[in-house]
Design a protein around this motif. Structure first.
Motif, PDB file in Angstrom:
ATOM      1  N   ARG A 173       1.000   0.005  -0.760  1.00 44.90           N
ATOM      2  CA  ARG A 173      -0.053  -0.896  -0.954  1.00 44.90           C
ATOM      3  C   ARG A 173      -0.693  -1.113  -2.199  1.00 44.90           C
ATOM      4  NH1 ARG A 173      -1.421   0.306   4.459  1.00 44.90           N
ATOM      5  NH2 ARG A 173      -1.155  -1.527   5.931  1.00 44.90           N
ATOM      6  N   SER A 174      -0.680  -0.188  -2.897  1.00 45.35           N
ATOM      7  CA  SER A 174      -1.647  -0.012  -4.076  1.00 45.35           C
ATOM      8  C   SER A 174      -0.702  -0.029  -5.195  1.00 45.35           C
ATOM      9  CB  SER A 174      -2.446   1.175  -3.941  1.00 45.35           C
ATOM     10  OG  SER A 174      -1.728   2.448  -4.033  1.00 45.35           O
ATOM     11  N   LEU A 206       2.065  -6.028   4.386  1.00 43.76           N
ATOM     12  CA  LEU A 206       2.039  -5.365   2.951  1.00 43.76           C
ATOM     13  C   LEU A 206       2.116  -6.610   1.841  1.00 43.76           C
ATOM     14  CD1 LEU A 206       4.422  -2.324   2.767  1.00 43.76           C
ATOM     15  CD2 LEU A 206       1.787  -2.296   2.816  1.00 43.76           C
ATOM     16  N   ASP A 260      -0.170   3.718   2.184  1.00 42.30           N
ATOM     17  CA  ASP A 260      -1.020   3.523   1.503  1.00 42.30           C
ATOM     18  C   ASP A 260      -0.722   3.252  -0.195  1.00 42.30           C
ATOM     19  OD1 ASP A 260      -2.719   3.334   3.476  1.00 42.30           O
ATOM     20  OD2 ASP A 260      -3.634   5.495   2.965  1.00 42.30           O
ATOM     21  N   PRO A 318       1.564  -6.174  -1.817  1.00 46.37           N
ATOM     22  CA  PRO A 318       1.222  -5.270  -2.966  1.00 46.37           C
ATOM     23  C   PRO A 318       0.965  -6.268  -4.181  1.00 46.37           C
ATOM     24  CG  PRO A 318       3.574  -5.220  -2.519  1.00 46.37           C
ATOM     25  CD  PRO A 318       3.084  -5.972  -1.192  1.00 46.37           C
TER      26      PRO A 318
END
Length: 313
Positions: A193-194, A219, A190, A221
């Protein structure tokens, strides 16, 4: 059929320069001719081939389909001419004053330049090496290979011609040691991803091993910045909440000095294999084959750190 007795060999020399450089001024600089002289020869070549060969596109020139088809033919022709008039049998590294042209990424140059130069200093002290970065573009083309003796690039990335693998590395994720997303030195999926990424690029339409690795893990990002090559990435990340991916040797070289950490991630690391690529027309060049042997020796030092056969200068 064209009467070979009436052909001017200088036309072939200029044609090769034009096919490689795709620019009249640079072609002239390559063969020590003025731009007007090159322009005059181009006019003769256009008449001979009944084709414009170079046509304007934007601010530059591009090859016509006929010119593209001539690239391998002219390269082979020039190789045969060079062999025909070469009065020195073979290649003697102890006495040669040849200048080798090597193109490579910033990462490959940072790893192999020092060991290679030390080998050449010992075995071929009168030779020189001119290092250049990889041309920024979609891919390394056959014409790009003609511009240099050897091009060092990742294997399996669509580079044409002949190749020999040199050394490998794996990609790792780096972050500032104070990045709050780190949990015991690890970045969860997570977080990956962010977190905003610093992305390495080698041309607007060229995907990298890192792009493929992230895509295979689903992914995508957010990208906060793009940099040319791998070496700027650690400097862009230091002191920020951003992350990026670089070859492990690059990460280890700069981590301590820049306050970075090699973060553990759940992703299987992608592997980079750096290879020496060359145009097939140059395969019989004994000097090139010698250089390839020395590149392999330098690569062994990069791979295994054994410098017993490499005297430092």
């Amino acid at each position: 059929m064209t009467d070979a007795r009436k052909l001017d060999l200088n036309l072939v020399v200029v044609l090769e320069a034009l096919l490689i450089e795709r620019n009249l001024t640079r072609a002239g600089e390559r063969i020590n001719m003025t731009q007007p002289a090159v322009s005059g020869v181009l006019a003769r070549l256009r008449e001979l081939f009944d084709d414009p060969l170079l046509v304007r596109e934007g601010r530059g020139f591009v090859l016509t389909p006929r010119a593209h088809a001539l690239v391998p033919v002219v390269a082979k022709c020039m190789a045969e001419v060079q062999r025909t008039f070469d009065v020195v049998p073979g290649f003697d590294p102890a006495t040669s004053s040849r200048t080798f042209l090597v193109a490579a990424s910033d990462y490959a140059l940072s790893e192999i330049t020092s060991p290679l130069l030390n080998i050449l200093e010992r075995e071929a002290p009168n030779t020189r090496v001119e290092f250049t970065g990889l041309a920024v573009g979609a891919t390394v083309s056959a014409v790009d290979l003609l511009r240099s003796d050897v091009t060092i690039a990742g294997a399996g990335r669509g580079v044409p011609g002949k190749r020999a693998s040199l050394f490998s590395d794996r990609f790792v994720c780096i972050a500032d040691a104070a990045n709050p997303a780190l949990q015991d030195g690890e970045l969860a999926l997570d977080a990956l991803r962010s977190l905003r990424h610093v992305r390495s690029v080698f041309g607007q339409q060229t995907s990298t091993h890192i792009d493929d690795m992230l895509a295979s893990a689903d992914l995508l990002p957010p990208v906060v910045a793009t940099v040319q090559g791998f070496l700027p990435v650690p400097f862009a990340i230091a002191g920020t909440p951003w992350v990026g991916w670089v070859p492990e040797r690059t990460a280890e070289r700069y981590a301590a000095a820049l306050g970075l950490i090699i973060a553990k991630t759940p992703l299987a690391p992608s592997v980079l294999v750096e290879a020496a690529h060359w145009h097939p027309s140059k395969t019989d060049d004994t000097a090139l084959q010698w250089l390839l042997q020395k590149l392999r020796s330098a690569a062994e030092y990069v791979e295994f750190g054994d410098d017993s056969d490499i005297e430092r200068v």
